[in-house]
Design an enzyme around this catalytic site. Structure first.
Site, short mmCIF file in Angstrom:
data_model
loop_
_atom_site.label_atom_id
_atom_site.label_comp_id
_atom_site.label_asym_id
_atom_site.label_seq_id
_atom_site.Cartn_x
_atom_site.Cartn_y
_atom_site.Cartn_z
N ASP A 184 0.85 -1.18 0.00
CA ASP A 184 0.00 0.00 0.00
C ASP A 184 0.89 1.23 0.00
O ASP A 184 2.12 1.12 -0.07
CB ASP A 184 -0.95 0.00 1.20
CG ASP A 184 -2.30 0.62 0.85
OD1 ASP A 184 -2.33 1.82 0.52
OD2 ASP A 184 -3.31 -0.09 0.92
N HIS A 254 -2.82 3.13 -4.66
CA HIS A 254 -2.19 2.76 -3.40
C HIS A 254 -0.78 2.22 -3.64
O HIS A 254 -0.40 1.17 -3.12
CB HIS A 254 -3.04 1.75 -2.64
CG HIS A 254 -4.30 2.33 -2.08
ND1 HIS A 254 -4.30 3.24 -1.04
CD2 HIS A 254 -5.60 2.16 -2.43
CE1 HIS A 254 -5.56 3.59 -0.76
NE2 HIS A 254 -6.36 2.96 -1.59
N GLU A 317 -9.76 2.84 -5.31
CA GLU A 317 -9.31 4.19 -4.95
C GLU A 317 -8.08 4.63 -5.75
O GLU A 317 -7.03 4.96 -5.20
CB GLU A 317 -9.02 4.25 -3.45
CG GLU A 317 -10.26 4.00 -2.62
CD GLU A 317 -10.02 4.01 -1.13
OE1 GLU A 317 -10.94 4.37 -0.37
OE2 GLU A 317 -8.90 3.66 -0.70
#
Length: 747
Positions: A184, A254, A317
């Site tokens: 991440d 990420h 995202e």
């Protein structure tokens, strides 16, 4: 929901003599028999069988429990046998029969034999002080093939031994999938030998306030990673527990930790540092050949470490900000005939899926992989709601149901005033237990694509493994019953009793857990112009005791008889007591009383429905909001100012106004750009008495104090101006900024 316990009246008498059997997850069918019980005294003999590994595992576990020798022989009082059982919707079927002659475990698969052993071990623990197990017949199976739990090790790092403990906890309750979130923005946690900078640089970040007492390197950085040997060891350990380990390698978003190591894989070229804040970052992988080369190298090494059928590739995202401004990305969109950046993300995912499929693996992605078109063989992990899973199932794709509404274990499980820091939302035990992974919108054929549920443990606010345990328990027990298929919201109270009984096991194992089941709830009420604090308990048992001097209550403290008048600055501490001991945690509430507390207030604009608190009264209730939890004691405005007019009742003298605001840019929340205070005697003609701008607000660190010459007025109007649009270069640039305000205090 099927009825899962079958007792006749005469069987009930037999059960009562031994007490209820507290098994989690509850078996599909359990019957108490009239035969004599099975004695646990003396040496046990386990017969060897086709389930040799389970025979040895059971022997080892029983020796630890009973502190006596357990022997393996050709035949014994505990026997395993193989059965054929193929019924749709009945996975890992087993039967467990106990009587005076012995224990017989009949299983359809090796996995089923292991789950039968878990049930038997719980029965032994439950009955070992009695010296015998009642005669029982259990016929059991799982409803779902996928029963998962996720742990994020990127935001905060946990050792390989701690991961094994996590696996132990899953196995006790028949969970069979471990989703290991390895990469991440805040850390790359898996060794990739072909690209060593991924861990040399990407596995460590600058120390932040939350990890000052955690794992640090000699040069003061925070982080860590798993060597490939450690990964193999964890995977082998999980296999013994019949748990499949599914790795997650995030893409295209990420990716900040990877970009810090290899900035040439970005659209801008960097430089970058490993993330030290939470949220969604604009810098993601650029879809160029160098990026795909590195990710394919990563996959080449990952597939040799994980025998799992699945590789999770994230896909969530991923802001398109950098792609929109990137000449290469725009050229690629034209070259491939794509409509926009969303289809470019689909191109990215489909290309990686094709490579992973060639390795005889399938991908799982968060439900954003639906954007721009779903990859042909992808499984969707539906997290933003259940809609992604519904869409996947209706189009012939498998789905795993993990919606934020029911499956996010980083949320508070009790009152934030009594719980350790968590993400700004609530998920209580009964909400987890109520989850039905199969949406009503699906027909029977479509429902077959719902593989099962998964709970997610994101660790932005979870800095050590004891905190992981606390957030996991007891909600893991509800998840297990949902995943096994025996949860029934109508029987929640019965389930809750089994949970409370299981606390004794958690205590014996020194496992940290939340006692929110016993917690108190505090509610602020106004009556006849006065403010009161009302206390209640979810379980409505025990006795509530409280103090108003900030000390913790004890058995000598006053008993709560009714709402407590709050007319001065005090700290009320309260707790639930059973006989002579406290159960649950202490509820602490500070009240700061000012000349505006409890007065009448009007707002020119209503706050967002999602962050409404107790309406306008939230601003004058004497309670300061928790800056990590916005669902209570805060008003949130998106793209609007706060304009509040307070009626002090009579003309009052004052010279100060205070208010609290929040600045969390990664969550799109910003300090206001200005605050103004006006006064009036008639609520018609207002005079500006104080104004502060961005610089003073920034220096306030969230508590804005406005002092001015002494005023005498009946009305005070406070205008808090939001920032308008989020500035360029920030997460969410161009969107309306959020404004959060709490407690308007007049002195």
């Amino acid at each position: 929901m099927r009825k899962i316990l079958f007792f006749s009246f005469i069987f009930f008498c037999s059960l009562s003599s031994f007490g209820q059997q507290y098994i989690i997850p509850m078996p599909q069918h359990l019957e108490v028999l009239q035969q004599a019980s099975f004695s646990l005294k003396g040496n046990l003999v386990i017969g060897r069988s086709t389930f040799e590994a389970q025979s040895k595992y059971l022997a080892h576990q029983l020796e630890g429990l009973l502190q006596s020798k357990v022997t393996l022989k050709k035949s014994g009082t505990v026997r395993f046998q193989k059965i054929n059982h193929q019924v749709a919707g009945q996975h890992d079927y087993y039967e467990l029969k106990i009587d005076a002659k012995g224990i017989v475990i009949s299983a359809s698969t090796d996995d089923a034999a292991f789950y039968a052993v878990q049930t038997l071990l719980q029965l032994v623990e439950e009955n070992q002080t009695k010296g015998s197990i009642p005669a029982l017949s259990i016929k059991d199976y799982a409803k779902f093939t996928y029963r998962g739990a996720h742990l994020d090790v990127s935001r905060h790092f946990f050792t390989a031994d701690e991961i094994k403990l996590f696996l132990d906890y899953l196995s006790r309750y028949k969970m069979n999938k471990f989703h290991w979130h390895l990469t991440d923005d805040q850390g790359w946690r898996i060794e990739i030998k072909s690209h060593p900078k991924l861990t040399a640089i990407g596995a460590f970040r600058a120390v932040t306030e939350d990890v000052k007492d955690s794992k640090l390197t000699n040069d003061g950085r925070y982080g860590g990673f798993y060597t490939q040997e450690q990964v193999k060891d964890v995977v082998a350990y999980a296999k013994k527990l019949h748990i499949e380990v599914i790795p997650e390698i995030e893409m295209p978003g990420h990716a900040l930790a990877a970009l810090a190591a290899y900035p040439e894989l970005s659209c801008t070229g960097g430089p970058f540092t490993v993330g030290t804040s939470w949220g969604v970052m604009d810098d993601i992988y650029c879809p160029k050949e160098e990026t795909f080369d590195l990710l394919e190298d990563v996959i080449d090494e990952v597939v040799t470490l994980f025998p799992s059928h699945y590789i999770h590739i994230g896909g969530d995202e991923a802001p398109k900000t950098r792609w929109k401004a990137c000449a290469h990305c725009q050229d690629l969109i034209k070259k491939e005939g794509l409509k926009d950046e969303f289809e470019l993300q689909s191109y990215f995912i489909k290309r990686m899926e094709k490579y992973i499929n060639a390795k005889d693996k399938s991908i799982i992605g968060w439900d954003e992989i639906l954007e721009g078109g779903l990859a042909p063989n992808a499984t969707v992990m539906s997290w933003t709601g259940v809609e992604g899973g519904i869409h996947a199932a209706k189009t012939g794709h498998d789905a795993i149901m993990t919606p934020v509404s029911h499956m996010y274990l980083d949320y508070y499980q009790g009152n934030p005033q009594s719980e350790p820091l968590a993400f700004s939302a609530e998920l209580r035990l009964d909400k987890v237990y109520s989850f039905n992974p199969i949406p009503n919108e699906l027909n029977t054929q479509e429902a077959k694509h719902i593989l099962g549920p998964q709970a997610n443990m994101w660790t932005e606010y979870i800095t050590n493994f004891k905190h992981v345990e606390y957030m996991l328990f007891p909600r893991l027990l509800a998840l297990a019953e949902v995943a096994w298929g025996t949860s029934n919201p109508d029987e929640y109270k019965s389930f809750e009793k089994r949970v409370i009984h299981e606390f004794a096991y958690l205590d014996r194992k020194s496992i940290n857990y939340s006692k929110a089941i016993f917690e108190l709830s505090g509610n602020i009420v106004s009556k006849d112009g006065k403010m009161y604090y009302e206390l209640s308990t979810i379980k409505n048992d025990g006795t509530i005791r409280y103090t108003i001097d900030g000390t913790n209550p004890n058995i000598e403290s006053p008993i709560y008889q009714g709402p407590i008048l709050v007319d001065q600055t005090v700290t009320i501490n309260a707790a639930n007591f059973s006989v002579d001991r406290m159960i649950g945690s202490v509820l602490k509430q500070d009240f700061v009383i000012s000349k505006s507390t409890g007065k009448s207030i009007q707002l020119s604009h209503e706050p967002s429905e999602a962050y409404y608190g107790n309406g306008a009264a939230t601003l004058i209730d004497g309670v300061y909001g928790n800056k990590q939890y916005f669902k209570k004691n805060w008003l949130g405005f998106n793209g609007q100012d706060l304009i509040a007019t307070i009626d002090l009742g009579t003309e009052t003298t004052f010279s100060n106004v205070e208010l609290n605001v929040v600045d969390q840019n990664a969550s799109w929340i910003y300090y206001p750009k200005a605050v103004k205070v006006y006064v009036s005697k008639d609520n018609q003609n207002f005079t500006l008495v104080k104004e502060v701008g961005k610089e003073a607000i920034s220096e306030s660190k969230g508590t804005i104090k406005l002092s001015f010459d002494q005023q005498t007025a009946k009305y005070v109007k406070v205008e808090v101006q939001h920032l308008n649009q989020i500035p360029s270069g920030s997460t969410g640039a161009g969107s309306a900024a959020w404004l959060f305000v709490d407690e308007l205090s007049v002195y």
